[in-house]
Scaffold this motif. Structure first.
Motif, PDB file in Angstrom:
ATOM      1  N   PRO A 258      42.326  33.646  38.966  1.00 13.63           N
ATOM      2  CA  PRO A 258      40.873  33.785  38.769  1.00 13.63           C
ATOM      3  C   PRO A 258      40.571  34.928  37.804  1.00 13.63           C
ATOM      4  O   PRO A 258      41.436  35.745  37.487  1.00 13.63           O
ATOM      5  N   TYR A 259      39.327  34.990  37.350  1.00 15.42           N
ATOM      6  CA  TYR A 259      38.933  36.087  36.478  1.00 15.42           C
ATOM      7  C   TYR A 259      38.810  37.387  37.259  1.00 15.42           C
ATOM      8  O   TYR A 259      39.000  38.462  36.708  1.00 15.42           O
ATOM      9  N   GLY A 260      38.477  37.283  38.540  1.00 15.42           N
ATOM     10  CA  GLY A 260      38.391  38.460  39.384  1.00 15.42           C
ATOM     11  C   GLY A 260      39.713  38.749  40.058  1.00 15.42           C
ATOM     12  O   GLY A 260      40.733  38.123  39.789  1.00 15.42           O
ATOM     13  N   THR A 261      39.708  39.714  40.969  1.00 13.61           N
ATOM     14  CA  THR A 261      40.916  40.084  41.693  1.00 13.61           C
ATOM     15  C   THR A 261      40.670  39.949  43.181  1.00 13.61           C
ATOM     16  O   THR A 261      39.538  39.721  43.618  1.00 13.61           O
ATOM     17  N   ALA A 262      41.736  40.102  43.981  1.00 11.49           N
ATOM     18  CA  ALA A 262      41.692  39.978  45.442  1.00 11.49           C
ATOM     19  C   ALA A 262      41.331  38.547  45.834  1.00 11.49           C
ATOM     20  O   ALA A 262      41.360  37.637  45.020  1.00 11.49           O
ATOM     21  N   GLY A 263      41.020  38.359  47.105  1.00 12.66           N
ATOM     22  CA  GLY A 263      40.714  37.020  47.592  1.00 12.66           C
ATOM     23  C   GLY A 263      41.970  36.204  47.833  1.00 12.66           C
ATOM     24  O   GLY A 263      43.091  36.682  47.710  1.00 12.66           O
ATOM     25  N   GLU A 264      41.776  34.935  48.199  1.00 10.58           N
ATOM     26  CA  GLU A 264      42.891  34.030  48.498  1.00 10.58           C
ATOM     27  C   GLU A 264      42.612  32.681  47.853  1.00 10.58           C
ATOM     28  O   GLU A 264      41.498  32.159  47.950  1.00 10.58           O
ATOM     29  N   VAL A 265      43.612  32.137  47.186  1.00  9.40           N
ATOM     30  CA  VAL A 265      43.456  30.850  46.504  1.00  9.40           C
ATOM     31  C   VAL A 265      44.532  29.896  47.001  1.00  9.40           C
ATOM     32  O   VAL A 265      45.650  30.306  47.305  1.00  9.40           O
ATOM     33  N   PRO A 266      44.241  28.609  47.096  1.00  7.31           N
ATOM     34  CA  PRO A 266      45.249  27.636  47.528  1.00  7.31           C
ATOM     35  C   PRO A 266      46.144  27.246  46.360  1.00  7.31           C
ATOM     36  O   PRO A 266      45.678  27.116  45.225  1.00  7.31           O
ATOM     37  N   PRO A 267      47.436  27.039  46.605  1.00  7.18           N
ATOM     38  CA  PRO A 267      48.312  26.554  45.543  1.00  7.18           C
ATOM     39  C   PRO A 267      48.065  25.077  45.264  1.00  7.18           C
ATOM     40  O   PRO A 267      47.581  24.347  46.130  1.00  7.18           O
ATOM     41  N   GLN A 268      48.391  24.656  44.060  1.00  7.67           N
ATOM     42  CA  GLN A 268      48.214  23.267  43.649  1.00  7.67           C
ATOM     43  C   GLN A 268      49.557  22.699  43.188  1.00  7.67           C
ATOM     44  O   GLN A 268      50.458  23.435  42.802  1.00  7.67           O
ATOM     45  N   LYS A 269      49.663  21.385  43.230  1.00  3.46           N
ATOM     46  CA  LYS A 269      50.879  20.714  42.784  1.00  3.46           C
ATOM     47  C   LYS A 269      50.668  20.147  41.393  1.00  3.46           C
ATOM     48  O   LYS A 269      49.668  19.486  41.118  1.00  3.46           O
ATOM     49  N   GLY A 270      51.617  20.410  40.494  1.00  2.00           N
ATOM     50  CA  GLY A 270      51.539  19.905  39.135  1.00  2.00           C
ATOM     51  C   GLY A 270      52.689  18.957  38.843  1.00  2.00           C
ATOM     52  O   GLY A 270      53.753  19.037  39.451  1.00  2.00           O
ATOM     53  N   THR A 271      52.462  18.055  37.894  1.00  2.00           N
ATOM     54  CA  THR A 271      53.474  17.075  37.492  1.00  2.00           C
ATOM     55  C   THR A 271      54.044  17.454  36.137  1.00  2.00           C
ATOM     56  O   THR A 271      53.296  17.713  35.188  1.00  2.00           O
TER      57      THR A 271
END
Length: 444
Positions: A258-271
């Protein structure tokens, strides 16, 4: 003297001594530098077209038809107009000052659009016209077009209404959008000082696991705890959520920073796509990738091996072991093999397979000698406390008998207790002594 589009005046070699002309050009150059203090915020940004073919990135700042490379938006002969090319600038800009583009090759004016408009939008839905070329002279390649004042512009759309070519074909290359809102922060890694800027991503970025990582060998990988993506030098971090993911051959796991910091993001699956193409995910950070149909390899920083008497309670410890893990006798190390944790406690190796800490190998060996003499027939030998369920006892004995003694059958019966060995001599002749050696081996 003739005047160039930039404002500079032309003069012959014989005129070079004319000081007034030189001074005038110096003043124009000063104004030119001030005017172009804005940067090309569309450079190498993603674009989408309603028709035609995108060859590479039409926003690439250079192209070479002679070398057979570069990027362009190619509209074929007979295409029905209008058609649009939309550029995602990646983030909102408070003001867009101007725009320019070339043909194919870049300086080929015959390949350019004849009639077109430029629009801007904060969200890709609501559009405001920023420039209209209708009724104006033919556009010259790479000419600067001033845009009207605008705010919060993330998307720019170039809509071609007519082509300069007789067959209706047209090309757009080296599309540039100029803005001074954000300067040149993203042009030089050493000057990009944002928390998640390119400098922060290249220097000092680490990924730390806060829990176990399980891989079933068939593509399913589980994060039992979160991951921390961090750059301590820039004060930026983000946590990646735990979860289970099934990765196909060469699939990968990622997060878009993200452009900001901290917080929690879910991982994504890529092909994984097998082709050479411009890198179009500048904020994408790859956490892991599956090696074909094999195991999943993570982009994690190695942890240190802890030694000595200091105590670190690992997040992966179960609550049942929390008291022991926090004790002074606990000295953990960071080794982990195939999902099994190892530690050293009191100088002894232990492992934890999720059901608690267990010892490895032999804990101690006890040995001694004793004897039983008639008329006594038993003896208790005290030993240090042991776990009888993890120990076994070995006993050997000998009895000397004279040749005049009658035939006698004798032996030793032994029982192991937690704190002693009970020895019983059966059939011991009168005035005879049986000598006994014993050994106790306790496993961890």
């Amino acid at each position: 003297m003739a005047q160039l589009p930039s404002g500079l005046k032309t003069f012959e070699a014989s005129d070079t001594v004319r000081r007034s002309a030189q001074n005038e050009n110096i003043e124009v150059l000063d104004r030119f530098v001030v005017k172009t203090s804005s940067s090309n915020v569309a450079k190498n940004k993603r674009a989408a077209a309603t028709a035609g073919v995108l060859n590479g990135l039409p926003t690439a700042p250079w192209s070479s038809a002679a070398a057979g490379d570069g990027g362009r938006w190619a509209l074929p002969a007979g295409v029905v107009y209008p058609q649009s090319l939309t550029v995602d600038l990646g983030l909102p800009y408070a003001r867009l000052e101007g725009l320019s583009f070339g043909g194919w090759p870049v300086q080929n004016a015959a390949s350019l659009p004849k009639d077109f408009i430029v629009e801007s939008s904060p969200n890709g839905t609501d559009w405001v016209k920023a420039y209209d070329h209708a009724g104006k002279p033919a556009y010259a390649p790479l000419s600067y077009l001033p845009l009207s004042a605008s705010t919060d512009c993330r998307y720019v759309r170039l809509t071609v209404k007519a082509s300069a070519s007789a067959d209706g074909s047209a090309s757009v290359s080296c599309l540039s959008v100029f803005s001074a809102s954000h300067g040149n922060r993203d042009l030089d890694p050493l000057d990009d000082e944002r928390s998640w800027g390119l400098n922060a991503r290249l220097q000092g970025l680490v990924v730390m696991g806060e829990g176990a990582i399980q891989d079933d060998g068939a593509g399913k990988v589980s994060l039992d705890g979160t991951l921390i993506v961090m750059n301590p030098a820039s004060g930026s971090y983000v946590r990646v959520s735990r979860g289970s993911f099934t990765l196909g051959p060469w699939d990968y796991l990622y997060v878009d920073l993200p452009y900001g910091t901290a917080g929690e993001v879910p991982p994504q699956k890529g092909t994984y796509l097998e082709n050479g193409r411009p890198y179009d995910h500048k904020n994408r950070f790859v956490l892991a990738q599956r090696n074909g149909v094999g195991l999943v390899h993570f982009n994690l920083a190695p942890s240190s091996r802890l030694v000595g008497t200091n105590t670190l309670v690992q997040r992966s410890q179960t609550s049942a072991n929390a008291d022991y893990a926090a004790s002074a006798a606990y000295a953990a190390n960071a080794d982990k093999v195939d999902g099994i944790h190892f530690s050293a406690a009191g100088g002894r190796l232990q492992f934890n397979d999720g059901t608690g800490w267990k010892g490895v190998g032999i804990k101690q060996v006890l040995r001694g000698e004793t004897s039983i003499a008639n008329p006594n027939d038993s003896v208790n030998v005290p030993i240090p406390w042991i776990d009888r369920s993890k120990s076994f006892l070995q006993v050997t004995s000998s009895l000397y008998q004279g040749k005049n003694d009658a035939a006698t059958s004798s032996g030793v019966y032994a029982v192991l207790f937690n704190d002693r060995i009970y020895l019983f001599a059966a059939g011991l002749p009168a005035a005879r002594t049986i000598f006994i050696s014993w050994e106790v081996i306790e496993f961890a």
